[in-house]
Design a protein around this motif. Sequence first.
Motif, PDB file in Angstrom:
ATOM      1  N   ASN A  46       0.824  -1.209   0.000  1.00 40.08           N
ATOM      2  CA  ASN A  46       0.000   0.000   0.000  1.00 40.08           C
ATOM      3  C   ASN A  46       0.863   1.265   0.000  1.00 40.08           C
ATOM      4  O   ASN A  46       0.527   2.256  -0.649  1.00 40.08           O
ATOM      5  CB  ASN A  46      -0.947  -0.018   1.199  1.00 40.08           C
ATOM      6  N   TYR A  49       2.063   1.681  -3.517  1.00 41.21           N
ATOM      7  CA  TYR A  49       0.912   2.062  -4.344  1.00 41.21           C
ATOM      8  C   TYR A  49       0.625   3.559  -4.198  1.00 41.21           C
ATOM      9  O   TYR A  49       0.438   4.266  -5.192  1.00 41.21           O
ATOM     10  CB  TYR A  49      -0.314   1.239  -3.939  1.00 41.21           C
ATOM     11  N   LYS A  50       0.602   4.049  -2.966  1.00 46.11           N
ATOM     12  CA  LYS A  50       0.310   5.462  -2.717  1.00 46.11           C
ATOM     13  C   LYS A  50       1.368   6.369  -3.346  1.00 46.11           C
ATOM     14  O   LYS A  50       1.054   7.445  -3.852  1.00 46.11           O
ATOM     15  CB  LYS A  50       0.187   5.736  -1.220  1.00 46.11           C
ATOM     16  N   GLU A  53       0.833   6.337  -7.279  1.00 43.83           N
ATOM     17  CA  GLU A  53      -0.340   7.068  -7.761  1.00 43.83           C
ATOM     18  C   GLU A  53      -0.146   8.580  -7.732  1.00 43.83           C
ATOM     19  O   GLU A  53      -0.912   9.316  -8.333  1.00 43.83           O
ATOM     20  CB  GLU A  53      -1.616   6.645  -7.028  1.00 43.83           C
ATOM     21  N   THR A  54       0.901   9.063  -7.082  1.00 47.39           N
ATOM     22  CA  THR A  54       1.175  10.507  -7.069  1.00 47.39           C
ATOM     23  C   THR A  54       1.934  10.961  -8.322  1.00 47.39           C
ATOM     24  O   THR A  54       2.105  12.159  -8.532  1.00 47.39           O
ATOM     25  CB  THR A  54       2.007  10.917  -5.834  1.00 47.39           C
TER      26      THR A  54
END
Length: 167
Positions: A46, A49-50, A53-54
């Motif tokens: 996670n 992933y975070k 996604e930025t």
Amino acid sequence: MNQNIKIANLKGLFTAFFLLCTVISKAQMSKIELQATGLTCSMCSNAIYKQLETIPGVEKIDTDLNTNTFTVALKQGNELTPRVFKEKVEKAGFFVGSFIVTTTDIIKQNNYIIIDGKAKSQKATKFKVLDKGYLTDKEYKKAVKNYKEIASYSKENETDFHVKVLN
């Protein structure tokens, strides 16, 4: 005088041979497959992933928790490089173990030095980035031995990416 001409000719032949064997091209990434190392749980996944996604230009991210692989679809016209993804994974506290790029236009943007295989300009091409930081340490040590004739490979250079064509 004749000896100087022969040496100059040999240097010219060596340079031509090197250029034929090492192709520098530019490519726009349409998809990347990034395998991260050091993950122990879904919270680790996670965190990566975070970070991913930025990145501007990221359209969609699929995650495979079994293999710690992130498949990232990219928007057309992006100007991203593998370095951006590596930095984001490292910012999350992990490392890249494998980095595969899919391109549809090999003459668009990022600098790739093809050291293994040949790019096909008519269809999507997959490259595996072979530089330090894009492979596991064990794979990188093996690659350094395999590509020791390529002078630019053993140098740590963050602007050019040495790649192997997969298809």
